[in-house]
Design a protein around this motif. Structure first.
Motif, PDB file in Angstrom:
ATOM      1  N   ASN A  52       0.818  -1.211   0.000  1.00 21.93           N
ATOM      2  CA  ASN A  52       0.000   0.000   0.000  1.00 21.93           C
ATOM      3  C   ASN A  52       0.852   1.262   0.000  1.00 21.93           C
ATOM      4  OD1 ASN A  52      -2.746  -1.148   0.183  1.00 21.93           O
ATOM      5  ND2 ASN A  52      -1.978  -1.971   2.111  1.00 21.93           N
ATOM      6  N   GLY A  53       2.124   1.106  -0.336  1.00 21.82           N
ATOM      7  CA  GLY A  53       3.032   2.234  -0.341  1.00 21.82           C
ATOM      8  C   GLY A  53       3.111   2.924  -1.696  1.00 21.82           C
ATOM      9  N   PRO A  54       3.886   4.001  -1.782  1.00 22.52           N
ATOM     10  CA  PRO A  54       4.000   4.749  -3.033  1.00 22.52           C
ATOM     11  C   PRO A  54       4.675   3.954  -4.150  1.00 22.52           C
ATOM     12  CG  PRO A  54       5.584   5.545  -1.416  1.00 22.52           C
ATOM     13  CD  PRO A  54       4.669   4.605  -0.693  1.00 22.52           C
ATOM     14  N   GLU A  55       5.459   2.928  -3.791  1.00 25.11           N
ATOM     15  CA  GLU A  55       6.098   2.117  -4.830  1.00 25.11           C
ATOM     16  C   GLU A  55       5.074   1.414  -5.711  1.00 25.11           C
ATOM     17  OE1 GLU A  55       8.692   1.781  -1.066  1.00 25.11           O
ATOM     18  OE2 GLU A  55       6.561   1.816  -1.578  1.00 25.11           O
ATOM     19  N   CYS A  56       3.901   1.125  -5.159  1.00 23.11           N
ATOM     20  CA  CYS A  56       2.862   0.385  -5.884  1.00 23.11           C
ATOM     21  C   CYS A  56       1.660   1.270  -6.219  1.00 23.11           C
ATOM     22  CB  CYS A  56       2.421  -0.830  -5.071  1.00 23.11           C
ATOM     23  SG  CYS A  56       3.759  -1.971  -4.673  1.00 23.11           S
ATOM     24  N   ALA A  57       1.888   2.565  -6.294  1.00 20.84           N
ATOM     25  CA  ALA A  57       0.830   3.522  -6.628  1.00 20.84           C
ATOM     26  C   ALA A  57       1.214   4.271  -7.896  1.00 20.84           C
ATOM     27  CB  ALA A  57       0.600   4.499  -5.473  1.00 20.84           C
ATOM     28  N   TRP A  58       0.233   4.491  -8.781  1.00 19.60           N
ATOM     29  CA  TRP A  58       0.510   5.026 -10.115  1.00 19.60           C
ATOM     30  C   TRP A  58      -0.346   6.249 -10.410  1.00 19.60           C
ATOM     31  CZ3 TRP A  58       4.542   2.857 -12.655  1.00 19.60           C
ATOM     32  CH2 TRP A  58       5.014   1.645 -12.127  1.00 19.60           C
ATOM     33  N   ILE A  59       0.314   7.321 -10.815  1.00 16.44           N
ATOM     34  CA  ILE A  59      -0.359   8.566 -11.177  1.00 16.44           C
ATOM     35  C   ILE A  59      -0.842   8.438 -12.619  1.00 16.44           C
ATOM     36  CG2 ILE A  59      -0.126  11.066 -11.382  1.00 16.44           C
ATOM     37  CD1 ILE A  59       2.377  10.737  -9.497  1.00 16.44           C
ATOM     38  N   VAL A  60      -2.149   8.416 -12.812  1.00 15.31           N
ATOM     39  CA  VAL A  60      -2.754   8.153 -14.118  1.00 15.31           C
ATOM     40  C   VAL A  60      -3.063   9.470 -14.824  1.00 15.31           C
ATOM     41  CG1 VAL A  60      -4.772   7.163 -15.275  1.00 15.31           C
ATOM     42  CG2 VAL A  60      -3.698   5.946 -13.370  1.00 15.31           C
ATOM     43  N   GLU A  61      -2.651   9.590 -16.088  1.00 11.58           N
ATOM     44  CA  GLU A  61      -2.895  10.797 -16.880  1.00 11.58           C
ATOM     45  C   GLU A  61      -3.629  10.421 -18.169  1.00 11.58           C
ATOM     46  OE1 GLU A  61       0.614  13.152 -17.464  1.00 11.58           O
ATOM     47  OE2 GLU A  61       1.340  12.770 -15.426  1.00 11.58           O
ATOM     48  N   ASP A  62      -4.727  11.067 -18.403  1.00  8.06           N
ATOM     49  CA  ASP A  62      -5.593  10.783 -19.553  1.00  8.06           C
ATOM     50  C   ASP A  62      -4.952  11.260 -20.848  1.00  8.06           C
ATOM     51  OD1 ASP A  62      -7.685  10.298 -21.265  1.00  8.06           O
ATOM     52  OD2 ASP A  62      -9.084  11.683 -20.305  1.00  8.06           O
ATOM     53  N   LEU A  63      -4.920  10.386 -21.863  1.00  7.92           N
ATOM     54  CA  LEU A  63      -4.429  10.737 -23.191  1.00  7.92           C
ATOM     55  C   LEU A  63      -5.557  10.873 -24.203  1.00  7.92           C
ATOM     56  CD1 LEU A  63      -1.306   8.386 -23.422  1.00  7.92           C
ATOM     57  CD2 LEU A  63      -1.306  10.875 -23.117  1.00  7.92           C
ATOM     58  N   GLY A  64      -6.787  10.573 -23.776  1.00  9.01           N
ATOM     59  CA  GLY A  64      -7.907  10.571 -24.703  1.00  9.01           C
ATOM     60  C   GLY A  64      -8.034   9.243 -25.427  1.00  9.01           C
ATOM     61  N   ASN A  65      -9.182   9.011 -26.010  1.00  4.24           N
ATOM     62  CA  ASN A  65      -9.444   7.785 -26.773  1.00  4.24           C
ATOM     63  C   ASN A  65      -9.232   6.528 -25.943  1.00  4.24           C
ATOM     64  OD1 ASN A  65     -10.036   9.202 -29.219  1.00  4.24           O
ATOM     65  ND2 ASN A  65      -7.825   9.472 -29.543  1.00  4.24           N
ATOM     66  N   GLY A  66      -9.515   6.614 -24.644  1.00  3.70           N
ATOM     67  CA  GLY A  66      -9.412   5.447 -23.781  1.00  3.70           C
ATOM     68  C   GLY A  66      -8.001   5.053 -23.416  1.00  3.70           C
ATOM     69  N   ARG A  67      -7.018   5.902 -23.699  1.00  6.25           N
ATOM     70  CA  ARG A  67      -5.621   5.587 -23.395  1.00  6.25           C
ATOM     71  C   ARG A  67      -5.108   6.485 -22.270  1.00  6.25           C
ATOM     72  NH1 ARG A  67      -3.027   4.769 -29.488  1.00  6.25           N
ATOM     73  NH2 ARG A  67      -4.425   3.043 -30.090  1.00  6.25           N
ATOM     74  N   PHE A  68      -4.073   6.007 -21.594  1.00  2.00           N
ATOM     75  CA  PHE A  68      -3.482   6.782 -20.515  1.00  2.00           C
ATOM     76  C   PHE A  68      -2.009   6.446 -20.408  1.00  2.00           C
ATOM     77  CE2 PHE A  68      -4.997   2.796 -18.737  1.00  2.00           C
ATOM     78  CZ  PHE A  68      -4.016   2.397 -17.850  1.00  2.00           C
ATOM     79  N   LYS A  69      -1.285   7.295 -19.705  1.00  2.00           N
ATOM     80  CA  LYS A  69       0.099   7.009 -19.341  1.00  2.00           C
ATOM     81  C   LYS A  69       0.213   7.152 -17.831  1.00  2.00           C
ATOM     82  CE  LYS A  69       1.481  11.762 -20.564  1.00  2.00           C
ATOM     83  NZ  LYS A  69       2.379  12.572 -21.426  1.00  2.00           N
ATOM     84  N   MET A  70       1.269   6.593 -17.244  1.00  2.00           N
ATOM     85  CA  MET A  70       1.327   6.598 -15.786  1.00  2.00           C
ATOM     86  C   MET A  70       2.758   6.737 -15.280  1.00  2.00           C
ATOM     87  SD  MET A  70       0.091   2.691 -15.054  1.00  2.00           S
ATOM     88  CE  MET A  70       0.638   1.297 -16.044  1.00  2.00           C
ATOM     89  N   ARG A  71       2.858   7.520 -14.213  1.00  2.00           N
ATOM     90  CA  ARG A  71       4.097   7.700 -13.480  1.00  2.00           C
ATOM     91  C   ARG A  71       3.958   7.031 -12.111  1.00  2.00           C
ATOM     92  NH1 ARG A  71       4.393  13.615 -12.645  1.00  2.00           N
ATOM     93  NH2 ARG A  71       2.131  13.490 -12.854  1.00  2.00           N
ATOM     94  N   ASN A  72       5.085   6.705 -11.514  1.00  2.00           N
ATOM     95  CA  ASN A  72       5.051   6.045 -10.211  1.00  2.00           C
ATOM     96  C   ASN A  72       5.115   7.069  -9.087  1.00  2.00           C
ATOM     97  OD1 ASN A  72       6.885   4.673  -7.849  1.00  2.00           O
ATOM     98  ND2 ASN A  72       5.407   3.252  -8.733  1.00  2.00           N
ATOM     99  N   GLN A  73       4.243   6.910  -8.087  1.00  2.00           N
ATOM    100  CA  GLN A  73       4.160   7.863  -6.979  1.00  2.00           C
ATOM    101  C   GLN A  73       5.475   7.949  -6.208  1.00  2.00           C
ATOM    102  OE1 GLN A  73       1.667   9.912  -6.106  1.00  2.00           O
ATOM    103  NE2 GLN A  73       2.627  10.665  -4.234  1.00  2.00           N
ATOM    104  N   TRP A  74       6.106   6.831  -5.934  1.00  2.00           N
ATOM    105  CA  TRP A  74       7.368   6.804  -5.186  1.00  2.00           C
ATOM    106  C   TRP A  74       8.455   7.556  -5.943  1.00  2.00           C
ATOM    107  CZ3 TRP A  74      11.247   2.750  -6.637  1.00  2.00           C
ATOM    108  CH2 TRP A  74      12.428   2.878  -5.912  1.00  2.00           C
ATOM    109  N   LEU A  75       8.587   7.284  -7.228  1.00  2.00           N
ATOM    110  CA  LEU A  75       9.634   7.923  -8.015  1.00  2.00           C
ATOM    111  C   LEU A  75       9.376   9.417  -8.175  1.00  2.00           C
ATOM    112  CD1 LEU A  75      10.224   5.225 -10.780  1.00  2.00           C
ATOM    113  CD2 LEU A  75      11.537   5.638  -8.690  1.00  2.00           C
TER     114      LEU A  75
END
Length: 349
Positions: A290-313
């Protein structure tokens, strides 16, 4: 059954992926965890005067950036903050005269009942934790229905019972040391295949030990069904978890009743990479679950796609570390740019 939601999946991801029902809370203060005689040192974004804790809670929930507030008990004032205790390394608890109480936004699906607790039925005891950390721990355990927080001792008891299960809450503890936090019953979870757009392959668990790293691979088959969960780090910060049966029970025997759960995480090994952490009855739940290593910041790209960064990093290194990308079927790393390469683009199907 996996569901195809290409068109509107990001509305689900960024909105409420666990799809918990709404809480009929008496007021917005029930949506905050309480830590008595404590505050965040600094990081005050907005100061309010002539207010009650409820008014501060209303104000915080009305600001998208607000994660917590510190209340001045003797001055009817509060400081709203865009940080949580977890973001700043914990709460300061040694202010002279103990003038502050700290309130933190709880993860979606929890409501607090002050000065109350379930009597007994304590399945797991946690120490040195905030209410949000207890809530995240509860979310990570399929059996957990509630927790009681020791609001002056930074501890909590996780329980597989709700107040309704045990005939109600006990409210006459001397000194009122506890607050009860109820987890809303989860509705049916939507299951997805996790697809890397650039490779046109799906993120699956590799339990055969024939690839490196030995815990995942990308392939054309949709082998695994993933759920997307909320975290205490923010509304757009999510977890990606899959369950595989049979798993291993606490006595080491395999059983369909003891599923192995895998969660997408980041780790450091000759650079930063993706891996999956295992939680099951035999090995237990890893400390980073349940830590930041396993949490992902989700960013919408449109058309049902997304990219993600890691909370810990992101917390540790900031913009220097970019988005998760998979250049090879056996290895997913992080770019150092904008995530424009389609191997850093993802889709849920």
């Amino acid at each position: 059954m996996k569901q195809s939601m290409r068109g509107n999946v990001l509305a689900v991801v960024v909105g409420c992926l666990v799809m918990l029902p709404s809480l009929a809370a008496a007021d917005n203060l029930s949506r905050f965890g309480f830590s008595g005689n404590a505050a965040i040192s600094g990081y005050n974004n907005e100061h309010l005067t002539g207010v009650t804790p409820l008014q501060c809670a209303d104000a915080c929930l009305g600001r998208t950036w607000c994660k917590s507030f510190d209340y001045y008990r003797n001055d009817a004032a509060c400081d709203l903050s865009d940080r949580s205790a977890e973001d700043v390394g914990g709460l300061k608890t040694d202010y002279a005269g103990n003038p502050f109480d700290h309130y933190s936004v709880l993860p979606s699906g929890f409501s607090r009942t002050p000065n109350a607790a379930i009597y007994g039925y304590n399945n797991e005891h946690l120490t040195g934790v905030t209410p949000s950390q207890c809530a995240s721990a509860c979310l990570g355990r399929t059996w957990c229905k509630s927790f009681d927080y020791y609001k002056y001792e930074r501890q909590c008891d996780l329980s597989d019972k709700s107040a309704a299960d045990v005939g109600g809450l006990k409210t006459d503890y001397a000194g009122h040391p506890y607050d009860h936090h109820a987890r809303a019953p989860a509705g049916p979870q939507t299951l997805f295949a996790l697809k890397n757009v650039g490779r046109n392959e799906y993120f699956n668990i590799n339990d055969e030990g024939s690839y490196w790293p030995a815990d995942f691979r990308l392939q054309s088959a949709k082998d695994e069904s993933w759920t997307v969960g909320d975290t205490s780090f923010g509304p757009n910060v999510k977890t990606f978890t899959t369950s595989i049966t049979p798993g291993y029970c606490s006595n080491g025997s395999p059983s369909n009743g003891c599923p192995d759960q895998y969660r997408l995480c980041a780790y450091s090994s000759s650079g930063f990479r993706a891996r999956v952490s295992l939680s099951d009855g035999y090995v237990g739940t890893p400390s980073n679950w349940n830590g930041p290593e396993c949490a992902w910041i989700v960013e919408d790209l449109g058309n049902g796609r997304f990219k993600m960064r890691n909370q810990w990093l992101q917390t540790t290194y900031g913009a220097y570390i970019g988005y998760l990308r998979c250049s090879y079927y056996y290895d997913c790393t992080f770019d150092y740019g904008s995530g424009s390469d389609t191997t850093a683009h993802w889709q849920l199907e």
